[in-house]
Design a protein around this motif. Structure first.
Motif, PDB file in Angstrom:
ATOM      1  N   LYS A 122       0.827  -1.207   0.000  1.00 15.36           N
ATOM      2  CA  LYS A 122       0.000   0.000   0.000  1.00 15.36           C
ATOM      3  C   LYS A 122       0.864   1.262   0.000  1.00 15.36           C
ATOM      4  O   LYS A 122       2.084   1.209   0.194  1.00 15.36           O
ATOM      5  CB  LYS A 122      -0.942  -0.023   1.209  1.00 15.36           C
ATOM      6  CG  LYS A 122      -2.086  -1.013   1.030  1.00 15.36           C
ATOM      7  CD  LYS A 122      -3.094  -0.519  -0.023  1.00 15.36           C
ATOM      8  CE  LYS A 122      -4.186  -1.532  -0.308  1.00 15.36           C
ATOM      9  NZ  LYS A 122      -5.058  -1.139  -1.416  1.00 15.36           N
TER      10      LYS A 122
ATOM     11  N   ASP B  29     -10.558  -1.127   0.794  1.00 13.30           N
ATOM     12  CA  ASP B  29     -11.013  -1.073  -0.603  1.00 13.30           C
ATOM     13  C   ASP B  29     -12.472  -1.483  -0.631  1.00 13.30           C
ATOM     14  O   ASP B  29     -12.850  -2.448   0.030  1.00 13.30           O
ATOM     15  CB  ASP B  29     -10.230  -2.064  -1.480  1.00 13.30           C
ATOM     16  CG  ASP B  29      -8.838  -1.549  -1.841  1.00 13.30           C
ATOM     17  OD1 ASP B  29      -8.481  -0.429  -1.433  1.00 13.30           O
ATOM     18  OD2 ASP B  29      -8.109  -2.291  -2.534  1.00 13.30           O
TER      19      ASP B  29
ATOM     20  N   GLU C  40     -12.680  -2.530  -7.700  1.00  9.69           N
ATOM     21  CA  GLU C  40     -12.556  -1.508  -6.666  1.00  9.69           C
ATOM     22  C   GLU C  40     -13.134  -0.170  -7.124  1.00  9.69           C
ATOM     23  O   GLU C  40     -12.698   0.390  -8.109  1.00  9.69           O
ATOM     24  CB  GLU C  40     -11.065  -1.343  -6.334  1.00  9.69           C
ATOM     25  CG  GLU C  40     -10.793  -0.326  -5.256  1.00  9.69           C
ATOM     26  CD  GLU C  40      -9.324   0.117  -5.221  1.00  9.69           C
ATOM     27  OE1 GLU C  40      -8.431  -0.692  -5.543  1.00  9.69           O
ATOM     28  OE2 GLU C  40      -9.087   1.280  -4.868  1.00  9.69           O
TER      29      GLU C  40
ATOM     30  N   GLY D  97     -11.067   3.516  -2.632  1.00  7.37           N
ATOM     31  CA  GLY D  97      -9.876   3.131  -1.872  1.00  7.37           C
ATOM     32  C   GLY D  97      -9.568   4.240  -0.886  1.00  7.37           C
ATOM     33  O   GLY D  97      -9.657   5.414  -1.229  1.00  7.37           O
TER      34      GLY D  97
HETATM   35 MG    MG Z   1      -6.724   1.453  -4.586  1.00  3.00          MG
END
Ligand code: MG
Ligand code: 4AD
Length: 430
Positions: free
Chosen positions: A326, A344, A353, A356
């Motif tokens: 991440k 997410d 997704e 986020g």
């Molecule tokens: Mg993302």
């Protein structure tokens, strides 16, 4: 009286003037059936020789598709008509002729249509998608404005990366330095949240995506809220409420468009709070059980996201990913520092997704360490570090991709139809 097709029900029995274009035409001896469009909708106009006279009737014989016309006529209810109404034409005036219009009612290939995107958007399906997009954006603005969030715009030319250095678009203009098109307004949003409490930015963002997928654009619109004195849980709640509000609004106001798109609305009607939540650890267990070759520590690919989200009828929230996969700004979980307090939102039906976000790293020393680990130039982040030097507080936020959301709500196969002029690896024209 000037009228718009979307309001035509209010004009039943009256004589109206419609200003638009000829979408389609067929004739049977003494009657022309003209499908008109005016940007607000499509309607059938019936022109009979008896009413308009020989000369006007013959002139209408040769009108090409997309000829611009001003039509006068009487609005008549007709249960067989697609929108419930038709127009009995009393006069027709040609404004601009159109010959050999390149997009006919027959099937065309996607590349052909994409090269003519400026005309393609006139068709009923594209028209419906763009109107749903409008509704989604309007719902987003109402949602944040109604909750006291302040719209604070963030810059598009930036000196540093927000979401990793592999998808940056460099711009050479500023003296002695390379600027980059923004990947996300988040870092500036954080500064704005320290000034204004709860803020959002909403604008175009850019990713030099090298992969050609049905979910990726190089230019897309993102709405990003950011809240001072907030945590990961606050983000999950806010994102959930936002999605519920958007879906409700589209169901309430854009039924006609969803019908045009042949969207299964029961799938949207199922989207109610609470949304299921699971940790990354749990998600990995599921993927393994499903027989996918997934190891703890990896990032989800499109297939993994699809397999996870297909188990539910509403968006799935996956939280607490390994920090290593991440962004540098994510706060580690105090209970398990190898995990990031991020989340997410995976849309149902395999749309991937849509949101986020998470809680931000508020500690100065740890943030400095992360900037070094990620090989980012500290000078470019000095202003961002100031936020940790002068009254740092826990804070959190997220980004929602508008085009991914439109693709999901409209039930589209590819993200390229969600924006008037998509920008992708191989697409810059028109
Ligand atoms: Mg993302
Ligand atoms: O997950 P992402 O990369 O998160 C951020 O940029 C954070 N800084 C946002 C924040 O916390 N303020 O992107 C957020 C969303 C994704 O969930 C997805 O919906 C969309 O942006 N997105 C894309 N949409 C279309 N094409 C792309 N190439 C996209 N990349 C991300």
């Amino acid at each position: 009286m000037d009228a718009h097709i979307e309001d035509i029900a209010r004009c039943e029995g009256q004589t109206v003037t419609l200003k638009g274009w000829l979408h389609n035409r067929r004739s049977s001896g003494k009657i022309h059936f003209l499908t008109l469009r005016d940007g607000t909708g499509f309607i059938q106009a019936v022109m009979s020789k008896q009413t308009v006279g020989e000369e006007a009737f013959t002139r209408a014989d040769h009108l090409g598709q997309e000829t611009s016309v001003v039509v006068q006529g009487v609005v008549r209810a007709d249960t067989r008509a697609p929108g419930g109404y038709e127009i009995d034409v009393t006069s027709l005036e040609v404004v601009g002729e159109s010959h050999d219009y390149p997009i006919t009612p027959k099937e065309h290939g996607v590349d052909y249509l994409m090269d003519r995107r400026h005309l393609w958007i006139r068709t009923p399906r594209q028209h419906a998608i763009l109107r749903v997009r409008h509704e989604i954006i309007d719902a987003v603005r109402d949602f944040f404005n109604g909750r006291g969030f302040i719209l604070a715009d963030t810059p598009i030319f930036t000196p540093a990366a927000c979401e990793g250095t592999t998808t940056l678009f460099p711009v050479q203009y500023f003296e002695d330095t390379t600027a980059y098109l923004t990947q996300s307004g988040q870092l500036y949003n954080e500064a704005n949240a320290m000034a204004l409490g709860r803020v959002y930015c909403f604008g175009p963002t850019f990713r030099a995506e090298k992969s050609k997928t049905r979910r990726h654009l190089t230019e897309f619109w993102m709405v990003e809220p950011e809240m001072a004195y907030a945590t990961l849980d606050d983000v999950m709640e806010l994102g959930e409420a936002l999605i519920v509000a958007i879906v409700e609004r589209v169901l309430e106001r854009r039924r006609t468009e969803l019908e045009t798109l042949e969207r299964d609305v029961s799938r949207l009607e199922a989207v109610k709070a609470p949304f299921p939540r699971m940790s990354y650890d749990e998600a990995v267990e599921i993927l393994k059980k499903e027989g996918l070759p997934f190891e703890w520590g990896g990032d989800f690919g499109g297939t993994d996201e699809t397999v996870l989200s297909q188990r539910f009828d509403r968006p799935l929230l996956v939280h607490r990913f390994p920090s290593a996969i991440k962004a540098f700004y994510m706060k580690p979980d105090p209970a398990r520092p190898e995990l990031a307090l991020g989340v997410d939102f995976l849309a149902p039906e395999g749309y991937g997704e849509v949101i986020g976000g998470g809680e931000r790293l508020a500690d100065l020393d740890l943030l400095l360490q992360r900037i070094k680990e990620h090989d980012l130039p500290q000078e470019a982040f000095e202003w961002y570090l100031d936020l940790r030097r002068y009254g740092t507080v826990p804070h959190a936020g997220f980004g929602m991709g508008i085009e991914r959301t439109v693709a999901w709500i409209c039930g589209l196969e590819h993200i390229r139809e969600t924006v008037p002029y998509p920008r992708m690896l191989y697409r810059l024209y028109p």
